[in-house]
Design a protein around this motif. Structure first.
Motif, mmCIF file in Angstrom:
data_model
loop_
_atom_site.group_PDB
_atom_site.id
_atom_site.type_symbol
_atom_site.label_atom_id
_atom_site.label_comp_id
_atom_site.label_asym_id
_atom_site.label_seq_id
_atom_site.Cartn_x
_atom_site.Cartn_y
_atom_site.Cartn_z
ATOM 1 N N ASN A 134 62.702 32.961 6.224
ATOM 2 C CA ASN A 134 62.619 32.762 7.676
ATOM 3 C C ASN A 134 61.648 33.638 8.473
ATOM 4 O OD1 ASN A 134 64.064 35.183 7.402
ATOM 5 N ND2 ASN A 134 65.695 34.746 9.181
ATOM 6 N N CYS A 135 60.689 34.320 7.712
ATOM 7 C CA CYS A 135 59.630 35.181 8.234
ATOM 8 C C CYS A 135 58.155 34.620 8.140
ATOM 9 C CB CYS A 135 59.939 36.482 7.222
ATOM 10 S SG CYS A 135 58.887 37.824 8.136
ATOM 11 N N GLY A 136 57.712 34.852 9.417
ATOM 12 C CA GLY A 136 56.122 34.497 9.535
ATOM 13 C C GLY A 136 55.416 35.493 9.815
ATOM 14 N N CYS A 137 55.686 36.683 9.113
ATOM 15 C CA CYS A 137 54.767 37.819 9.322
ATOM 16 C C CYS A 137 53.665 37.608 8.364
ATOM 17 C CB CYS A 137 55.545 39.109 8.676
ATOM 18 S SG CYS A 137 55.798 39.384 6.890
ATOM 19 N N ARG A 138 52.771 38.703 8.442
ATOM 20 C CA ARG A 138 51.233 38.300 7.823
ATOM 21 C C ARG A 138 51.490 38.201 6.111
ATOM 22 N NH1 ARG A 138 46.123 42.583 7.962
ATOM 23 N NH2 ARG A 138 44.519 41.300 6.683
ATOM 24 N N ASN A 139 52.242 39.120 5.688
ATOM 25 C CA ASN A 139 52.471 39.033 4.190
ATOM 26 C C ASN A 139 53.026 37.957 3.934
ATOM 27 O OD1 ASN A 139 51.243 41.572 3.876
ATOM 28 N ND2 ASN A 139 53.117 42.935 3.679
ATOM 29 N N CYS A 140 54.062 37.288 4.703
ATOM 30 C CA CYS A 140 54.819 36.069 4.077
ATOM 31 C C CYS A 140 53.828 34.868 4.316
ATOM 32 C CB CYS A 140 55.970 35.898 5.068
ATOM 33 S SG CYS A 140 57.472 37.150 4.505
ATOM 34 N N ARG A 141 53.078 34.875 5.307
ATOM 35 C CA ARG A 141 52.042 33.619 5.515
ATOM 36 C C ARG A 141 51.069 33.826 4.263
ATOM 37 N NH1 ARG A 141 51.477 35.707 10.787
ATOM 38 N NH2 ARG A 141 49.158 36.008 10.255
#
Length: 304
Positions: free
Chosen positions: A24-31
């Motif tokens: 559920n994360c859209g941080c830079r690393n996850c993207r």
């Protein structure tokens, strides 16, 4: 991994709870981890396997991702109709990302489980773990500092490291540098080599420094690079310390403490999805320039 003898480790999962990317994360690393062209590979939740002969393996922490981790690593595939090279599982704390994978290993397969009394109590208090048939799954309750055989030829010892109780056991504000059976490190000795696995640690004490100095390998808690990174990124309200993990950076961080020690291989594991060391940049460059390694799924480490 080649099927040969020798004391070695296989990183099954290098990420902290939730993995990379977190669902559920859209941080830079996850993207970046969702983009096959980015160079940032997805990583599963923290777990390490060790072996002395390439045939029998011990797993340190049973991640919820353990089924996929077994699929991804041929050394852990069954060699017969009903079979597993995994002979034992050791749990270092009661966090969901270290404990829930036991439920995947419930398929009537002979297995030994090693836990402290505090972790055994968590298992006993949750009836879902009764799915682990005691006819096949033998549980050993280990006292701190008591040597025991994790695999034939591999001696292990558990020791307390500063930490806290699992999130689901918190009642108000927990003690954040509690030392006892709820959070442990693991010492492994085989073929004259000394290896440490410490995926969760809130503080490096003088006694811990004395213990690990001179080791042949250290797998250490790399959850966050800066203590407040989750707050700064806007993805959470807790510091690393509040989660029971020390930061890598800063004068009191693990990098400063571990850089002074004579340890042949220093590998960060249990890395949060927010940590900038997942990608190329000054933070990763600093660590690698000082001889540290960033753990990743499928990483093979020869302890010779």
């Amino acid at each position: 991994m080649t099927d040969s003898s020798g004391f070695r480790g296989l990183v099954l999962g290098a990420a902290a709870g939730g993995g990379l990317p977190q669902w559920n994360c859209g941080c830079r690393n996850c993207r970046l981890a969702r983009d096959p062209a980015s160079g940032v590979r997805p990583q599963s939740q923290s777990s390490l396997a060790v072996s002395l002969d390439g045939h029998s393996w011990a797993v340190l922490n049973a991640s919820p991702d353990i089924r996929q981790q077994i699929i991804d690593n041929s050394a852990l595939h069954p060699k017969a109709l009903r079979d597993s090279p995994i002979k034992s599982v050791l749990i270092t704390n009661g966090d969901i990302d270290h404990l829930a994978g036991l439920l995947i290993l419930r398929e009537k397969q002979p297995l030994e489980i090693f836990v402290t009394a505090a972790i055994a109590e968590i298992i006993d208090d949750n009836p879902v773990f009764r799915a682990l048939d005691p006819t096949f799954v033998k549980r050993h309750t280990i006292t701190l500092e008591q040597p025991f055989s994790l695999l034939p030829g591999v001696e292990a010892r558990l020791f307390a490291v500063p930490g806290k109780v699992p999130l689901f056991m918190e009642n108000g504000e927990p003690e954040l540098q509690l030392e006892g059976e709820q959070t442990v490190g693991v010492e492994l000795i085989a073929e004259g080599k000394r290896v440490y696995y410490i995926p969760g640690c809130a503080h490096i004490s003088d006694s811990l420094i004395a213990r690990i100095d001179g080791a042949d390998a250290l797998f250490f808690d790399g959850t966050v690079f800066t203590d407040d990174e989750m707050i700064t990124l806007g993805v959470g309200q807790k510091t690393g310390q509040r989660m029971g993990h020390m930061a890598i950076s800063g004068p009191d961080g693990s990098f400063a403490a571990l850089s002074k020690l004579d340890i042949a291989k220093k590998i960060y594991v249990h890395i949060n999805n927010t940590n900038p060391i997942w990608r190329a940049g000054p933070e990763r460059d600093m660590l690698e320039a000082s001889g540290f390694q960033i753990g990743y799924d499928g990483m093979e480490i020869d302890f010779d």
